[in-house]
Scaffold this active site. Structure first.
Site, PDB file in Angstrom:
ATOM      1  N   SER A 143      24.264  30.231  30.894  1.00  0.00           N
ATOM      2  CA  SER A 143      23.623  31.594  30.483  1.00  0.00           C
ATOM      3  C   SER A 143      22.788  31.259  29.372  1.00  0.00           C
ATOM      4  O   SER A 143      22.752  30.274  28.791  1.00  0.00           O
ATOM      5  CB  SER A 143      24.819  32.447  30.020  1.00  0.00           C
ATOM      6  OG  SER A 143      24.188  33.851  29.133  1.00  0.00           O
ATOM      7  N   TYR A 156      31.950  36.508  25.710  1.00  0.00           N
ATOM      8  CA  TYR A 156      31.020  35.816  26.706  1.00  0.00           C
ATOM      9  C   TYR A 156      30.076  34.651  25.917  1.00  0.00           C
ATOM     10  O   TYR A 156      29.904  33.854  26.709  1.00  0.00           O
ATOM     11  CB  TYR A 156      30.032  37.143  27.097  1.00  0.00           C
ATOM     12  CG  TYR A 156      29.209  36.619  28.281  1.00  0.00           C
ATOM     13  CD1 TYR A 156      29.496  36.702  29.587  1.00  0.00           C
ATOM     14  CD2 TYR A 156      27.837  36.369  28.244  1.00  0.00           C
ATOM     15  CE1 TYR A 156      28.950  36.413  30.752  1.00  0.00           C
ATOM     16  CE2 TYR A 156      27.102  35.924  29.236  1.00  0.00           C
ATOM     17  CZ  TYR A 156      27.507  35.926  30.430  1.00  0.00           C
ATOM     18  OH  TYR A 156      26.865  35.845  31.498  1.00  0.00           O
TER      19      TYR A 156
HETATM   20  P1  NAP Z   1      28.335  40.020  39.382  1.00  0.00           P
HETATM   21  O1  NAP Z   1      27.351  40.324  40.630  1.00  0.00           O
HETATM   22  O2  NAP Z   1      28.889  40.797  38.407  1.00  0.00           O
HETATM   23  O3  NAP Z   1      29.084  38.891  39.941  1.00  0.00           O
HETATM   24  C1  NAP Z   1      30.332  38.132  39.428  1.00  0.00           C
HETATM   25  C2  NAP Z   1      31.067  37.442  40.653  1.00  0.00           C
HETATM   26  O4  NAP Z   1      32.281  36.901  40.045  1.00  0.00           O
HETATM   27  C3  NAP Z   1      31.519  38.845  41.604  1.00  0.00           C
HETATM   28  O5  NAP Z   1      31.824  37.883  42.793  1.00  0.00           O
HETATM   29  C4  NAP Z   1      32.949  38.971  41.123  1.00  0.00           C
HETATM   30  O6  NAP Z   1      33.882  39.578  41.981  1.00  0.00           O
HETATM   31  C5  NAP Z   1      33.409  37.568  40.657  1.00  0.00           C
HETATM   32  N1  NAP Z   1      34.589  37.554  39.676  1.00  0.00           N
HETATM   33  C6  NAP Z   1      34.559  38.184  38.547  1.00  0.00           C
HETATM   34  N2  NAP Z   1      35.907  37.937  38.004  1.00  0.00           N
HETATM   35  C7  NAP Z   1      36.603  37.254  38.868  1.00  0.00           C
HETATM   36  C8  NAP Z   1      37.900  36.957  39.011  1.00  0.00           C
HETATM   37  N3  NAP Z   1      38.826  37.033  38.068  1.00  0.00           N
HETATM   38  N4  NAP Z   1      38.262  36.055  40.257  1.00  0.00           N
HETATM   39  C9  NAP Z   1      37.326  35.949  41.175  1.00  0.00           C
HETATM   40  N5  NAP Z   1      36.190  36.316  41.061  1.00  0.00           N
HETATM   41  C10 NAP Z   1      35.767  36.917  40.170  1.00  0.00           C
HETATM   42  O7  NAP Z   1      27.347  39.099  38.318  1.00  0.00           O
HETATM   43  P2  NAP Z   1      26.281  37.864  38.457  1.00  0.00           P
HETATM   44  O8  NAP Z   1      25.253  38.314  37.620  1.00  0.00           O
HETATM   45  O9  NAP Z   1      25.883  37.811  39.957  1.00  0.00           O
HETATM   46  O10 NAP Z   1      27.112  36.834  37.831  1.00  0.00           O
HETATM   47  C11 NAP Z   1      27.430  35.676  38.300  1.00  0.00           C
HETATM   48  C12 NAP Z   1      27.447  34.691  37.060  1.00  0.00           C
HETATM   49  O11 NAP Z   1      26.081  34.524  36.496  1.00  0.00           O
HETATM   50  C13 NAP Z   1      28.347  34.903  36.110  1.00  0.00           C
HETATM   51  O12 NAP Z   1      29.105  33.691  35.820  1.00  0.00           O
HETATM   52  C14 NAP Z   1      27.351  35.582  35.073  1.00  0.00           C
HETATM   53  O13 NAP Z   1      28.033  35.273  33.639  1.00  0.00           O
HETATM   54  C15 NAP Z   1      26.366  34.550  35.150  1.00  0.00           C
HETATM   55  N6  NAP Z   1      25.151  35.003  34.580  1.00  0.00           N
HETATM   56  C16 NAP Z   1      24.374  36.222  34.875  1.00  0.00           C
HETATM   57  C17 NAP Z   1      23.290  36.793  34.358  1.00  0.00           C
HETATM   58  C18 NAP Z   1      22.762  38.031  34.651  1.00  0.00           C
HETATM   59  O14 NAP Z   1      21.812  38.429  34.184  1.00  0.00           O
HETATM   60  N7  NAP Z   1      23.141  38.680  35.821  1.00  0.00           N
HETATM   61  C19 NAP Z   1      22.738  35.859  33.461  1.00  0.00           C
HETATM   62  C20 NAP Z   1      23.314  34.720  33.068  1.00  0.00           C
HETATM   63  C21 NAP Z   1      24.436  34.231  33.672  1.00  0.00           C
HETATM   64  P3  NAP Z   1      34.068  41.047  42.186  1.00  0.00           P
HETATM   65  O15 NAP Z   1      32.586  41.451  42.885  1.00  0.00           O
HETATM   66  O16 NAP Z   1      35.070  41.320  42.806  1.00  0.00           O
HETATM   67  O17 NAP Z   1      33.904  41.590  40.764  1.00  0.00           O
END
Ligand code: NAP
Length: 251
Positions: A143, A156
């Site tokens: 991140s 986080y």
């Molecule tokens: P997201 O749409 O909320 O996706 C998160 C994923 O992780 C979902 O598939 C979720 O499943 C899964 N997950 C969460 N907790 C879990 C658990 N206990 N066991 C199994 N699966 C779990 O968010 P995203 O933005 O795509 O995030 C993906 C990654 O990118 C994360 O590590 C996040 O921190 C990182 N990130 C995101 C951003 C941003 O701006 N969006 C920026 C930097 C980094 P469910 O759908 O069932 O909840």
């Protein structure tokens, strides 16, 4: 063979049902990989897209926040015939509150999922790759808060800063064993993770103003970096945290 061809490789992608994980799973499949989706929700849409592109898709349902699950994930993948070629640690959560009010529950939930589960998945995956004598690639999803402090997201920031350090530690220990460990640091991406942020008109406008590219990222903006870090093109790349942030960190 093309530097970016993943034909014949298996990629394990956590959190593959939505957002960045879904985009990366489909992108790696488009580059030729077969996919093991790992997550707590059904991954039907991802599976359909991977299979319609001619690749195989296996899924493992697991809550990664629970202790001791990481080894099972890798064991199940191997038992289903997948090989330990590529691991994308993408699953993650975020909890927002002022540091003064932040609860222990919100601390533990984020650290367990975003840092602890990731480390033990890496460990189980690396053991399998080393014992099979296979070169392998680990891609952690870090991140901007692997570099910056942020506000209202203490657990986080701790998890993602920790993940940057761990990525380098694992690279140091495993590079000579044929495993590349790197990370992608996405900028602000339009996914479920940022719904609350985008709903706050003032914060959202402030963020947009600071992004040199002039727009938030889409999940599929992460695919090119993921294919690069999964493919032979990155064979001499170890321990890097690659920002894909529209220029945010350059400001
Ligand atoms: P997201 O749409 O909320 O996706 C998160 C994923 O992780 C979902 O598939 C979720 O499943 C899964 N997950 C969460 N907790 C879990 C658990 N206990 N066991 C199994 N699966 C779990 O968010 P995203 O933005 O795509 O995030 C993906 C990654 O990118 C994360 O590590 C996040 O921190 C990182 N990130 C995101 C951003 C941003 O701006 N969006 C920026 C930097 C980094 P469910 O759908 O069932 O909840």
């Amino acid at each position: 063979m093309s530097l970016f061809d993943l034909t014949g490789r298996w990629a394990i992608v956590t959190g593959a049902n939505t957002g960045i994980g879904q985009a990366i799973a489909i992108g790696l499949a488009d580059a030729g990989a077969d996919i093991v989706g790992v997550g707590r929700s059904a991954m039907t849409e991802t599976e359909e897209k991977v299979v319609s592109g001619g690749r195989r898709f296996l899924s493992t349902t697991v809550d990664l926040s629970l202790a001791g699950k990481a080894g099972d994930v890798i064991g199940e993948a191997l038992a289903s015939g997948a090989t330990p070629d590529i691991l994308v640690n993408n699953a993650g959560i975020i909890r927002r509150a002022d540091a003064l009010d932040f609860t222990e529950e919100d601390w533990d939930a984020v650290l367990d999922t975003n840092l602890k589960a990731t480390f033990f998945l890496c460990q189980a995956f690396a053991k399998a790759a080393i014992s099979a004598g296979r070169p392998a690639k680990i891609i952690n999803i870090a991140s901007l808060l692997s570099f910056q402090g942020g506000i209202r997201v203490p657990s986080y920031t701790a998890a993602k800063s920790g993940l940057a350090g761990l990525t380098k530690l694992m690279a140091n220990e495993w590079a000579a064993k044929g495993i590349n460990v790197n990370a992608i640091a996405p900028g602000y991406v339009e996914t479920n993770n940022t719904t609350a942020l985008r709903a706050d008109a003032e914060r959202s406008a402030d963020i947009l103003k600071r992004i040199p590219a002039g727009r938030w990222a889409r999940a599929d903006d992460m695919v090119g970096a993921a294919v690069f870090l999964a493919a032979s093109a990155s064979d001499y790349v170890h321990g890097t945290i690659l920002p894909v942030d529209g220029g945010w960190l350059a400001r």
